[in-house]
Design a protein around this motif. Structure first.
Motif, PDB file in Angstrom:
ATOM      1  N   PHE A  70      19.966   9.241 -24.991  1.00 42.11           N
ATOM      2  CA  PHE A  70      19.087  10.395 -25.163  1.00 42.11           C
ATOM      3  C   PHE A  70      18.417  10.644 -23.810  1.00 42.11           C
ATOM      4  N   PRO A  71      18.032  11.891 -23.517  1.00 42.03           N
ATOM      5  CA  PRO A  71      17.559  12.246 -22.174  1.00 42.03           C
ATOM      6  C   PRO A  71      16.277  11.524 -21.776  1.00 42.03           C
ATOM      7  N   ASP A  72      16.230  11.106 -20.499  1.00 42.82           N
ATOM      8  CA  ASP A  72      15.046  10.432 -19.969  1.00 42.82           C
ATOM      9  C   ASP A  72      13.842  11.369 -19.886  1.00 42.82           C
ATOM     10  N   PHE A  73      14.076  12.688 -19.765  1.00 44.66           N
ATOM     11  CA  PHE A  73      12.932  13.590 -19.594  1.00 44.66           C
ATOM     12  C   PHE A  73      12.035  13.613 -20.821  1.00 44.66           C
ATOM     13  N   LEU A  74      12.525  13.105 -21.968  1.00 44.11           N
ATOM     14  CA  LEU A  74      11.708  13.059 -23.180  1.00 44.11           C
ATOM     15  C   LEU A  74      10.607  12.004 -23.109  1.00 44.11           C
ATOM     16  N   ARG A 194      25.452  -3.329 -18.366  1.00 40.50           N
ATOM     17  CA  ARG A 194      24.735  -2.661 -17.287  1.00 40.50           C
ATOM     18  C   ARG A 194      23.915  -3.654 -16.477  1.00 40.50           C
ATOM     19  N   ASP A 195      23.953  -3.511 -15.154  1.00 46.35           N
ATOM     20  CA  ASP A 195      23.123  -4.295 -14.239  1.00 46.35           C
ATOM     21  C   ASP A 195      22.124  -3.367 -13.566  1.00 46.35           C
ATOM     22  N   VAL A 196      20.854  -3.778 -13.556  1.00 44.92           N
ATOM     23  CA  VAL A 196      19.802  -3.026 -12.884  1.00 44.92           C
ATOM     24  C   VAL A 196      19.155  -3.942 -11.857  1.00 44.92           C
ATOM     25  N   ARG A 201      10.743  -2.958  -6.897  1.00 43.53           N
ATOM     26  CA  ARG A 201       9.957  -1.951  -7.616  1.00 43.53           C
ATOM     27  C   ARG A 201       9.180  -2.543  -8.780  1.00 43.53           C
ATOM     28  N   GLY A 202       9.512  -3.761  -9.194  1.00 38.96           N
ATOM     29  CA  GLY A 202       8.861  -4.347 -10.349  1.00 38.96           C
ATOM     30  C   GLY A 202       9.372  -3.742 -11.642  1.00 38.96           C
ATOM     31  N   LEU A 203       8.789  -4.163 -12.749  1.00 43.86           N
ATOM     32  CA  LEU A 203       9.222  -3.709 -14.070  1.00 43.86           C
ATOM     33  C   LEU A 203       8.001  -3.435 -14.939  1.00 43.86           C
ATOM     34  N   LEU A 204       8.002  -2.285 -15.597  1.00 39.74           N
ATOM     35  CA  LEU A 204       6.973  -1.972 -16.590  1.00 39.74           C
ATOM     36  C   LEU A 204       7.538  -2.273 -17.972  1.00 39.74           C
ATOM     37  N   LEU A 205       6.893  -3.177 -18.690  1.00 34.70           N
ATOM     38  CA  LEU A 205       7.283  -3.545 -20.054  1.00 34.70           C
ATOM     39  C   LEU A 205       6.353  -2.822 -21.026  1.00 34.70           C
ATOM     40  N   ILE A 206       6.937  -2.022 -21.917  1.00 35.91           N
ATOM     41  CA  ILE A 206       6.141  -1.224 -22.855  1.00 35.91           C
ATOM     42  C   ILE A 206       6.366  -1.734 -24.273  1.00 35.91           C
ATOM     43  N   PRO A 207       5.339  -2.327 -24.893  1.00 33.77           N
ATOM     44  CA  PRO A 207       5.489  -2.731 -26.300  1.00 33.77           C
ATOM     45  C   PRO A 207       5.490  -1.507 -27.209  1.00 33.77           C
ATOM     46  N   SER A 208       6.358  -1.521 -28.208  1.00 35.48           N
ATOM     47  CA  SER A 208       6.515  -0.350 -29.069  1.00 35.48           C
ATOM     48  C   SER A 208       6.573  -0.751 -30.532  1.00 35.48           C
ATOM     49  N   PRO A 221      18.863   5.140 -12.996  1.00 33.75           N
ATOM     50  CA  PRO A 221      18.411   4.001 -12.194  1.00 33.75           C
ATOM     51  C   PRO A 221      17.435   4.377 -11.088  1.00 33.75           C
ATOM     52  N   SER A 222      17.310   5.663 -10.779  1.00 30.76           N
ATOM     53  CA  SER A 222      16.383   6.074  -9.728  1.00 30.76           C
ATOM     54  C   SER A 222      14.941   6.183 -10.235  1.00 30.76           C
ATOM     55  N   LEU A 223      14.751   6.203 -11.554  1.00 32.95           N
ATOM     56  CA  LEU A 223      13.408   6.273 -12.118  1.00 32.95           C
ATOM     57  C   LEU A 223      12.738   4.905 -12.058  1.00 32.95           C
ATOM     58  N   PRO A 224      11.401   4.851 -12.100  1.00 33.53           N
ATOM     59  CA  PRO A 224      10.712   3.548 -12.091  1.00 33.53           C
ATOM     60  C   PRO A 224      11.240   2.655 -13.210  1.00 33.53           C
ATOM     61  N   PRO A 225      11.635   1.416 -12.904  1.00 30.83           N
ATOM     62  CA  PRO A 225      12.215   0.537 -13.932  1.00 30.83           C
ATOM     63  C   PRO A 225      11.258   0.324 -15.104  1.00 30.83           C
TER      64      PRO A 225
END
Length: 334
Positions: A70-74, A194-196, A201-208, A221-225
């Motif tokens: 699904f699109p990242d812009f969402l 997939r390998d990232v 840049r570090g990683l943002l972990l978002i609990p959901s 892959p160009s967006l903030p991880p």
């Protein structure tokens, strides 16, 4: 399999988000909404949403297929600052990104007239998309938001506390079995291989709340991880409670107070603490007050209840942190 490759700089720049992201929750809840065998705990929510959000769903479901991309812009990063801020960023997505991401969506299915209109970034279509997201967010998350907040806060408090007391690698190990830390790589089951490479840049972990099984990463892959993972209401520690704090914890605090301290697995109300520790409500309140005075527990009032959580010192004591001396051992004589 998803593999996130860390450097030392990435470990220093990795963190858990401060709270739930309303746009991620909206998008992931659409997955839950169309499950053929929904979780029993979500059945009432699903019935409510299907009744109250019938109008916006035809505009949203085509953008969020039940499986796959699904699109990242969402889910723009600005969603961390609130729904309206995130929505403004979403509706301001550059036309090139809109076109590319919707066309990628069309690789697996024909684009409907509605999706083609979004792809072209037409003002009327984006306005309609914004209205649909607002209506859906209000119906699907409005009355559920306190429940979402409670689960996410319980999860992120424990992760952040572990990171503060024992470092990022120890925090990454708390995600098992959903995520597996095999230094310097964080692995997860994923629909594609997939390998990232984080590359500093570090990683943002978002609990959901609505991410219920496997984690979700941004496709570009160009967006903030960013990695969204299932929040848990009670996060298990790396070792059983019987081992935490060592053999002297009960002698130091007393058996009941030690049990109360050990029962603070994520934040909880006084009533929940009493139930977990097997003591009366008044006893739980009294012991929490003593532990708070000793700097082992923090308490905060939320509406009509008081919530308690371990402080970093309390966590370190339970985990037998090597930086804390054993108070029952005799001091070395000069």
């Amino acid at each position: 399999m998803l593999r996130l490759h860390f450097t030392a700089g990435d470990l220093a720049r990795t963190r858990v988000a401060d709270g739930p992201d309303p746009l991620w929750e909206s998008v992931l809840s659409l997955h839950r909404l169309r499950e053929t065998r929904p979780e029993p705990l979500l059945s009432g929510w699903r019935e409510h949403v299907l009744r109250q959000a019938a109008a916006p769903l035809p505009f949203l479901l085509p953008l969020v297929p039940s499986r796959g991309y699904f699109p990242d812009f969402l889910t723009p990063a600005e969603g961390a600052y609130g729904f309206e801020t995130g929505l403004d960023a979403l509706l301001s997505t550059p036309h090139g990104q809109l076109r590319g991401q919707v066309e990628k969506l069309g690789e697996d299915r024909p684009l409907t007239p509605w999706l083609r209109a979004v792809r072209e970034g037409r003002a009327a279509s984006l306005h309609r998309l914004g209205d649909a997201l607002r209506a859906y967010q209000d119906a699907a998350l409005g009355t559920w938001w306190q429940r979402i907040m409670a689960r996410v806060e319980s999860d992120r408090t424990m992760r952040a506390r572990t990171q503060w007391a024992r470092g990022t690698e120890a925090m990454l190990r708390t995600f098992e079995p959903v995520l597996r830390w095999r230094a310097p790589v964080l692995e997860a089951e994923y629909p594609v291989d997939r390998d990232v490479h984080l590359e500093g840049r570090g990683l943002l972990l978002i609990p959901s709340y609505f991410c219920r099984t496997k984690p979700v990463a941004l496709a570009d892959p160009s967006l903030p991880p960013t990695l969204v993972y299932p929040a848990r209401s009670s996060v298990p520690r790396a070792r059983p409670l019987t081992e935490l704090g060592g053999r002297h914890l009960a002698r130091l605090l007393g058996p009941t107070r030690a049990a109360v301290l050990q029962s603070l697995d994520g934040d909880c109300t006084t009533s929940e603490l009493a139930r977990r520790a097997g003591v009366s409500l008044s006893s739980a309140s009294e012991h929490a007050s003593v532990l708070r005075g000793a700097g082992l527990v923090s308490s905060s009032r939320q509406r009509n209840s008081v919530r308690h959580a371990l402080t970093p010192i309390g966590l370190a004591l339970l985990d037998g942190h090597p930086g804390l001396p054993d108070p029952t051992e005799k001091a070395c004589e000069a």
